[in-house]
Each structure stands twice: as structure tokens, then as C-alpha cells.
Enzyme design. Structure first.
Site, PDB file in Angstrom:
ATOM      1  N   ASN A 198      37.603  46.138  36.790  1.00  0.00           N
ATOM      2  CA  ASN A 198      38.254  44.841  36.876  1.00  0.00           C
ATOM      3  C   ASN A 198      37.810  43.870  35.784  1.00  0.00           C
ATOM      4  OD1 ASN A 198      40.094  43.170  38.562  1.00  0.00           O
ATOM      5  ND2 ASN A 198      38.266  41.921  38.860  1.00  0.00           N
TER       6      ASN A 198
ATOM      7  N   LYS B 157      30.900  38.613  40.254  1.00  0.00           N
ATOM      8  CA  LYS B 157      30.873  40.056  39.972  1.00  0.00           C
ATOM      9  C   LYS B 157      31.003  40.364  38.489  1.00  0.00           C
ATOM     10  CE  LYS B 157      35.722  40.638  41.503  1.00  0.00           C
ATOM     11  NZ  LYS B 157      35.901  39.246  42.019  1.00  0.00           N
TER      12      LYS B 157
ATOM     13  N   HIS C 239      42.415  35.602  47.785  1.00  0.00           N
ATOM     14  CA  HIS C 239      43.336  36.742  47.897  1.00  0.00           C
ATOM     15  C   HIS C 239      43.814  36.990  49.329  1.00  0.00           C
ATOM     16  CE1 HIS C 239      42.394  37.507  43.766  1.00  0.00           C
ATOM     17  NE2 HIS C 239      41.173  37.909  44.010  1.00  0.00           N
TER      18      HIS C 239
END
Length: 466
Positions: free
Chosen positions: A148, A125, A194
Site C-alpha cells: 500500500n 503504517k 473507510h
């Protein structure tokens, strides 16, 4: 900075005063909100107070008059257990949101026509965000990049007509952005990551899916099953969706194959760009990244020829497959951002003769999933907490040395690569681990790698690329 006016004259509680949290507090205050902020770190609380913010333990706050709790993305919302501030907000019936949600509300209020490209996925990403922004700039557009990837989204310039926002969104940020509504939503891929914060892979995938489900146009990577399922569900719901791939051929969509970007429609295939020779886009994974960025600009009705030309000038993303130096036949590659095995796999797949520097604080599964790339590895140099465990995985299959520290690993790898007669050799830092055992973040680890390369003996014969 974007003043957050949607909470003007209302009280907002904010927890988490790291980089993005502090920016968010100031943006809310600038927009006229009464912000009460706190953090479990006393030093951060003192800093906020010193910057003129109202800092108060939220456990002493009267929640009956609070309009929202703004939570920093690093603070647990659900797993392993909700943070105590989350419990307080829920008990009071107060909505819990994050900075991306505040940005979305402000954009809808000020300039809903300002295009928002939101990007998520386990891997790729950041490169896709940087590449998309680069292509937009190169084709003449006003671009703001954040989220982010580094710059907090509320630290960007305010929305206005023609201004394009390219925003990288982590799963944490999406979880705190219930009305996220991108013009173009991009989902790259899914692999275990995560899970301590989301509980299960299904929960993690569902959060990622929200970003593309609410987009006007969805661009979805289909190289893994879970992401392919997302594309299928969107199509069944009659949502505009474009499939992209870097590892498989598509009958409909955009995919990379042998250095070419191919657009496919009902079986017909047209080459729209060439990636061969662009070092910053080497490897199948970067093929998928390029496909995502290309598809985004096409969705914005930018001509294909302009996009193809702009691809050639992409400098790459720091710490992600970054060619930092070249010494004869040896490339020094900084892939410090590869903090899990799946990310490291993408780098290992991109070279044929590798001196691999790996290790740090291991994530679930270690490096056992990388065995298909072991034949490419001339030798592995292990660092950090994971060194002993990784050595057990490699034993009898790949030559290795426990170097211990990153500077020593660079010296060891350079010494042995100098004796190798292969046509092209990569000394590759792709740790497959978090950095937190020896470095505060992957950026500092990558910088240490670059410093170690520059400190090598006979550095005068080393051509610095980055």
C-alpha cells in the site's frame, strides 16, 4: 516482478486495472496463468489490451472454468454493496483474492524462510513501513518494500533466502488475503476510517486484527482501546505479542516517552534509544512508529545498539510530517498524508506554535475532535470544499482565514508567520481531509505545497530541507 506460478495453466479472472491491478495481471501471465482482465474504465481496458493482456467483459466469461477472481483493492468486496464481479464469482463458487494473497502463496512456494514484515493500522503504517525498511537496510539486510505504500507487492524482486519483505497492508488488501502469514505482523492503531467500505468499526477492526493474529510475532500499538483489546485477545490465545505505545507508559513492551525509547519488562525499564533531535521522528505518534520498527528488528534478533544508531539516519517519509524548508524560525511542514482528523492530531501535537493549513474533502466528524489542540494554533488557513464547515467549528475559538487554494494559504500563512516572534513556528499543511476536491491524490497536494513554499517571495532566505 514476481511471476505468480501458483495459478500456472489455470484461468484467472481479474477486475481492476489501476496500477497494482495491471502489475498483478502481468505477474499472473508471466507465471503461466490464463488471465482474463477487465475494468469499468474503458481507457484502462484499452491500455491492458495494448500491453498484450486478454481484456474481456467478465460478464461474458464462462465462470465454470475460472480458478479465482483477483480483485484490485480499490474495488468493493462487501460495502456499500459488492461489485458486480464479486457477485459473479460468488455465484460460481470462485474464490476472491488480491495481490497480497498471491504474493503470500508465491513466497510459501518459493522461499517460506524469506522474512515478511506486514504492517497495518489506521495511521502511521506508511512511516513505520519506511522506517522499518530503512533500519533493516542500515543494519545490512537485503530489503524489498511495497504494498500500500506505493510499489505493488508483485512488482518486487522474487523471494530468496535472506531477502526481507516489508509490506504495508491496507484493510482492503487484508480483506483479500485470507492466508496472510507474516513473520512479524504490526498493527499500529485504530480510528474511524473507510467505514463506507467495511460497514462498521467492528468489521474494520476485525479485518485489521487478521494480520497480527496469523503472524509468528505480533507487535500491537495499545494507545487506543480497540487496539489494546486486540493485544489482550492475542495474549489470551497464547500468541507471541509485543505491546508498543507512543502516548502511555507500559509495564511490558516498548514505548516512547520524552524523546526516549523505553523497553519494559515486568516493571523494569531500560532506555534502548534516543529519539530527541531526530526531526523525522518528532511527536508522540512517531514515538509509536519508532517503537514498532525497533520491536520488529529485535524480533528478528538484530542487536539493539545497531538499531538505535540506524534510527538517527532516518530521512522521514515524504508527505508525512516532512520538513520541506526552514526560513529563520519558521519550519514548513508537509503533512499532506493526514487525510483524517486523527492523523492531523498527531501533527498538531508535535508543535507549540502553528499556522495550520487545513481543508479539502471532509471525512465524517470534521475537525471537532481536534479542539484540544486549538490553543497551539495561531491561525488556520482553510482551503477546499471543507472550508466553510471548518470555519464554523473554529469560529470564536481559533482565528482563521478562508484562503481557498493551497498556494494562497501558503502565502497567507508565511506573511503572518513572518510577524510572529515565537522561538519556533510551524507552517503546517495537515489537511484532515481527502484531497479529491482539488488534487487527484495526497501526493500531488503535498507537491503543490512544496512548490508554493519555493515560490514565496525572498525564497533565497529559505533553506530547503527536503
Amino acid at each position: 516482478m514476481i511471476p505468480v506460478t501458483t495459478f500456472e495453466n489455470r484461468t484467472v479472472a481479474l477486475f481492476g486495472l489501476g496500477g497494482s491491478g495491471l502489475v498483478t495481471a502481468h505477474a499472473l501471465k508471466l507465471g503461466g496463468a490464463n488471465v482474463v482482465c477487465f475494468d469499468d474504465d474503458a481507457g484502462r481496458v484499452d491500455r491492458a489490451a495494448g500491453e498484450g493482456l486478454q481484456a474481456q467483459d467478465l460478464r461474458t466469461l464462462d465462470w465454470s472454468g475460472v480458478a479465482a477472481l483477483v480483485l484490485a483493492p480499490g474495488v468493493p468486496l462487501t460495502h456499500p454493496v459488492p461489485h458486480w464481479s464479486v457477485d459473479l464469482a460468488r455465484d460460481a463458487g470462485v474464490e476472491i483474492i488480491g495481490d497480497v494473497e498471491l504474493f503470500c502463496r508465491e513466497r510459501r512456494k518459493l522461499c517460506p524462510a524469506a522474512p515478511l514484515i506486514a504492517i497495518t493500522g489506521t495511521n502511521g503504517k506508511s512511516t513505520t513501513t519506511a522506517l522499518t525498511a530503512h533500519l533493516l537496510r542500515e543494519t545490512g539486510y537485503d530489503v524489498q518494500v511495497g504494498g500500500n505504500i506505493g510499489t505493488p507487492v508483485l512488482e518486487l524482486e522474487p523471494p530468496q533466502p535472506g531477502r526481507h519483505y516489508v509490506v504495508e497492508c491496507s484493510s482492503y488488501q487484508i480483506d483479500l488475503a485470507p492466508t496472510l502469514d507474516p513473520t512479524v505482523g504490526i498493527h499500529m492503531n485504530l480510528s474511524p476510517d473507510h467505514l463506507d467500505r467495511h460497514g462498521t468499526m467492528e468489521n474494520y477492526a476485525a479485518i485489521k486484527e487478521r494480520l497480527v493474529a496469523a503472524a509468528k510475532v505480533a507487535i500491537v500499538g495499545v494507545d487506543d482501546r480497540l487496539s489494546s483489546d486486540i493485544a489482550d485477545r492475542l495474549e489470551l490465545a497464547r500468541k507471541p505479542v509485543c505491546r508498543i505505545a507512543g502516548e502511555r507508559e507500559l509495564t511490558n513492551g516498548l514505548y516512547a516517552r520524552h524523546g526516549r525509547l523505553i523497553e519494559a519488562h515486568d516493571g523494569s525499564q531500560v532506555e534502548v534509544a534516543r529519539l530527541g533531535g531526530i526531526d523525522s521522528l518528532r511527536g508522540d505518534h512517531n514515538g509509536q512508529n519508532a517503537a514498532a520498527a525497533f520491536a520488529t528488528l529485535r524480533a528478528l534478533e538484530i542487536p539493539a545498539a545497531k538499531i538505535a544508531a540506524a534510527l538517527k539516519t532516518f530521512p522521514g517519509l515524504q508527505h508525512r510530517m516532512e520538513v520541506v524548508a526552514k526560513r529563520g524560525r519558521v519550519l514548513f511542514i508537509n503533512d499532506s498524508k493526514a487525510t483524517n482528523a486523527d492523523a492531523a492530531a498527531r501533527a498538531l501535537a508535535s508543535f507549540d506554535r502553528i499556522y495550520w493549513i487545513a481543508g479539502g474533502r471532509a471525512k465524517a466528524g470534521g475537525i471537532s475532535s481536534l479542539d484540544e489542540y486549538f490553543p497551539k494554533i495561531a491561525k488556520t488557513f482553510l482551503v477546499g470544499e471543507a472550508a466553510e464547515d471548518f470555519a464554523k467549528t473554529l469560529d470564536g475559538r481559533v482565528p482563521y482565514k478562508i484562503s481557498g487554494t493551497l498556494p494562497q494559504a501558503v502565502r497567507d500563512a508565511a506573511s503572518e508567520a513572518a510577524e510572529d516572534e515565537a522561538q519556533e513556528i510551524a507552517i503546517l499543511l495537515s489537511p484532515a481531509c481527502a484531497s479529491f476536491d482539488q488534487y487527484r491524490n495526497f501526493e500531488l497536494r503535498g507537491a503543490a505545497f512544496v512548490d508554493a513554499v519555493r515560490a514565496l517571495p525572498d525564497a533565497g532566505n529559505t533553506q530547503e530541507v527536503a
